[in-house]
Design a protein around this motif. Structure first.
Motif, mmCIF file in Angstrom:
data_model
loop_
_atom_site.group_PDB
_atom_site.id
_atom_site.type_symbol
_atom_site.label_atom_id
_atom_site.label_comp_id
_atom_site.label_asym_id
_atom_site.label_seq_id
_atom_site.Cartn_x
_atom_site.Cartn_y
_atom_site.Cartn_z
ATOM 1 N N THR A 116 -1.120 -24.900 -6.337
ATOM 2 C CA THR A 116 -2.522 -25.097 -5.947
ATOM 3 C C THR A 116 -2.686 -26.352 -5.093
ATOM 4 O OG1 THR A 116 -3.269 -23.986 -7.958
ATOM 5 C CG2 THR A 116 -4.871 -25.396 -6.829
ATOM 6 N N THR A 117 -2.045 -27.430 -5.513
ATOM 7 C CA THR A 117 -2.094 -28.681 -4.739
ATOM 8 C C THR A 117 -1.475 -28.497 -3.363
ATOM 9 O OG1 THR A 117 -1.903 -29.925 -6.808
ATOM 10 C CG2 THR A 117 -1.499 -31.127 -4.769
ATOM 11 N N ALA A 144 -8.886 -23.125 -15.252
ATOM 12 C CA ALA A 144 -9.317 -24.198 -14.338
ATOM 13 C C ALA A 144 -8.608 -24.193 -12.986
ATOM 14 C CB ALA A 144 -9.153 -25.568 -14.998
ATOM 15 N N ALA A 145 -7.812 -23.152 -12.691
ATOM 16 C CA ALA A 145 -7.132 -23.103 -11.392
ATOM 17 C C ALA A 145 -8.135 -23.006 -10.250
ATOM 18 C CB ALA A 145 -6.175 -21.918 -11.347
ATOM 19 N N GLU A 147 -11.287 -23.969 -10.319
ATOM 20 C CA GLU A 147 -12.019 -25.238 -10.231
ATOM 21 C C GLU A 147 -11.177 -26.311 -9.562
ATOM 22 O OE1 GLU A 147 -14.984 -27.928 -10.392
ATOM 23 O OE2 GLU A 147 -15.107 -25.770 -10.817
ATOM 24 N N GLN A 148 -9.874 -26.347 -9.877
ATOM 25 C CA GLN A 148 -8.981 -27.331 -9.261
ATOM 26 C C GLN A 148 -8.935 -27.152 -7.750
ATOM 27 O OE1 GLN A 148 -4.831 -27.030 -10.317
ATOM 28 N NE2 GLN A 148 -4.261 -28.875 -9.191
ATOM 29 N N LEU A 149 -8.812 -25.912 -7.301
ATOM 30 C CA LEU A 149 -8.763 -25.651 -5.861
ATOM 31 C C LEU A 149 -10.090 -26.029 -5.202
ATOM 32 C CD1 LEU A 149 -6.847 -24.519 -3.695
ATOM 33 C CD2 LEU A 149 -7.974 -22.308 -3.980
ATOM 34 N N SER A 150 -11.206 -25.788 -5.894
ATOM 35 C CA SER A 150 -12.532 -26.144 -5.360
ATOM 36 C C SER A 150 -12.655 -27.642 -5.164
ATOM 37 C CB SER A 150 -13.628 -25.649 -6.305
ATOM 38 O OG SER A 150 -13.600 -24.245 -6.424
ATOM 39 N N VAL A 151 -12.182 -28.403 -6.153
ATOM 40 C CA VAL A 151 -12.241 -29.874 -6.068
ATOM 41 C C VAL A 151 -11.371 -30.376 -4.925
ATOM 42 C CG1 VAL A 151 -11.620 -32.021 -7.251
ATOM 43 C CG2 VAL A 151 -12.788 -30.206 -8.506
ATOM 44 N N LEU A 152 -10.159 -29.831 -4.813
ATOM 45 C CA LEU A 152 -9.258 -30.240 -3.729
ATOM 46 C C LEU A 152 -9.841 -29.875 -2.369
ATOM 47 C CD1 LEU A 152 -5.865 -29.126 -5.330
ATOM 48 C CD2 LEU A 152 -6.569 -31.475 -4.855
ATOM 49 N N ASP A 191 -4.107 -18.944 -2.762
ATOM 50 C CA ASP A 191 -3.486 -19.505 -3.956
ATOM 51 C C ASP A 191 -3.388 -18.392 -4.989
ATOM 52 O OD1 ASP A 191 -2.474 -21.274 -5.830
ATOM 53 O OD2 ASP A 191 -4.458 -21.870 -6.537
ATOM 54 N N GLU A 278 1.219 -37.833 -4.146
ATOM 55 C CA GLU A 278 0.076 -37.199 -4.788
ATOM 56 C C GLU A 278 -1.127 -37.016 -3.868
ATOM 57 O OE1 GLU A 278 -0.806 -39.436 -8.277
ATOM 58 O OE2 GLU A 278 1.142 -39.061 -9.211
#
Length: 446
Positions: A116-117, A144-145, A147-152, A191, A278
């Motif tokens: 995802t990152t 939360a995958a 949500e994680q992609l949305s934040v990134l 993703d 990171e």
């Protein structure tokens, strides 16, 4: 990055370095040391055997044994072999279509690999290259995958297509493709779902998604720290789904390098990108020749220059040179340069790109506090003070020290250091235009 491997190769070269003549015994000793270095780096055994056999065969030829500098000739052979095993002389970029149509990239990998990152990092890189990417959140299994992609996506200012409560990744992909067509996005990065290990259910879902998307690129994201496991995973994914390339994450923490050295030979697939930190921008194309240079302690000046070009404006650089020549370089200019260096990333990573510096300086040898103190002191000055350091008297120094959390003595030392540096800059820029003066300064002949 690959520190252990670099040190081991340096040790191996001591068997032949500096000798006007070398024997087959010298070569055998050096090659045996290289063999052990590769095995300790967790390089695939078949790859090690092929590397060693081809190196010995070429190194024991007349070209090496009777050359003017056989040691250097041997190192060149090892360098060329490394480049070949890492993937060839040129890096393999993405094969995307023109901007008038949509290119699709399918990101594959197990849970925890950094998929995802890496999807977001790739989107940022393509955005900087002038493309218009859209991220699609099709990992509907990992909590939360989405949500994680949305934040990134919000961090890098790249839109993310998602559907609340979605169960079918193919339906999400189709929605993303429709949005991409309407809004003229030219790259769709998908993703996908992952598992802790490869299973038939995951593979079946990915094959469905592949058949629907007909991607231009199928990139496996693997953790470089897992060594041969990453290579085995790549081989399995390629056999089951088919890959166009591999992305290795945590490459900055990989001191061994087994995965990078084995991937191309074992799977036949190119290593296209590596994650080097990171931050979203810590994502670099993989260039075999540059990495081979780093492993052998030759540095990577090209990458260093490219990093500098990303943060230093050409016009500003010319203006800065003029200021150095006229000794009008100010504390404000110094502050800007400090901030530019910070943008380039880790100082240790930059030093590793300088020939001969790899493995010589550790993170502990770099006094980061000095840089922090300098930036704090300079930031606590007014614009007027930074543009004319001569007005900074005792009362101003006291105020600057309080504002920066340092001492008056530290403020004084910084100003003295600046004055000395400014004088040296003026001398060096003049000597750059005057070879005779530079010759006198160096005390030697040119």
């Amino acid at each position: 990055m690959l520190d252990k491997l670099t040190q081991k190769f340096s040790d191996a070269f001591r068997f032949i370095a500096g000798k006007s003549q070398i024997t087959e015994r010298n070569i055998d000793d050096a090659v045996e040391a290289i063999k052990m270095a590769l095995l300790e780096a967790d390089v695939n055994l078949r790859v090690v055997r092929r590397f060693v056999n081809s190196t010995v065969e070429e190194a024991k030829g007349e070209k090496v044994l009777r050359s003017v500098d056989p040691g250097q000739q041997f190192i060149k052979i090892v360098h060329d072999k490394l480049v070949s095993f890492l993937g060839g002389s040129g890096g393999e970029g993405l094969k995307l279509k023109g901007p008038d149509t949509i290119s699709t990239v399918l990101m594959l990998g197990l849970q925890g690999s950094g998929k995802t990152t890496s999807s977001a990092k790739l989107a940022l890189r393509l955005k900087k290259e002038g493309r218009k990417p859209l991220l699609a959140a099709c990992d509907l299994i990992r909590p939360a995958a989405v949500e994680q992609l949305s934040v990134l996506g919000s961090q890098i200012d790249v839109p993310v297509y998602k559907e609340e409560g979605a169960k079918d990744p193919v339906a999400v992909f189709k929605g993303a493709l429709s949005l991409a067509k309407k809004n003229l996005y030219d790259t769709l990065i998908i993703d996908t779902t992952g598992r802790l290990q490869i299973d038939e259910i995951m593979m079946a879902e990915l094959i469905r998604l592949k058949d629907a998307a007909k991607p231009d690129e199928l990139l496996l994201v693997a953790d470089s720290m897992t060594g041969q496991s990453a290579v085995d995973i790549a081989k399995t994914f390629d056999e089951k789904i088919g890959l166009s390339g591999v992305v290795l994450t945590k490459f900055d923490s990989d001191t061994r390098g087994g995965a990078a050295l084995s991937l191309k030979t074992v799977t036949g697939k190119a290593l296209k990108f590596v994650g080097t930190g990171e931050k979203p921008e810590d994502f670099e194309p993989f260039y075999p020749e540059r990495i081979a240079g780093r492993i052998l302690g030759m540095g990577d000046v090209v990458s260093l220059v490219e990093k500098a070009q990303e943060v230093i404006d050409q016009k500003e650089a010319i203006e800065l040179q003029k200021k150095m020549e006229k000794e009008t370089f100010t504390l404000d200019d110094w502050l800007n340069q400090l901030r530019s260096v910070k943008k380039m990333g880790s100082l240790q990573k930059m030093l590793e790109m300088i020939p001969g510096m790899a493995g010589q300086i550790s993170e502990d040898d770099i006094n980061k506090e000095d840089f922090k103190h300098q930036e704090a002191i300079l930031s606590s000055m007014t614009a007027k003070e930074r543009n004319n350091h001569l007005i900074i008297g005792p009362s101003r120094r006291s105020r600057i020290a309080k504002g920066s959390g340092t001492s008056v003595a530290e403020v004084g030392r910084l100003i003295k250091k600046f004055e000395k540096m400014r004088t040296m800059m003026k001398k060096m820029t003049k000597m750059g235009k005057n070879p005779q003066a530079l010759q006198q300064m160096m005390g030697g002949r040119m």
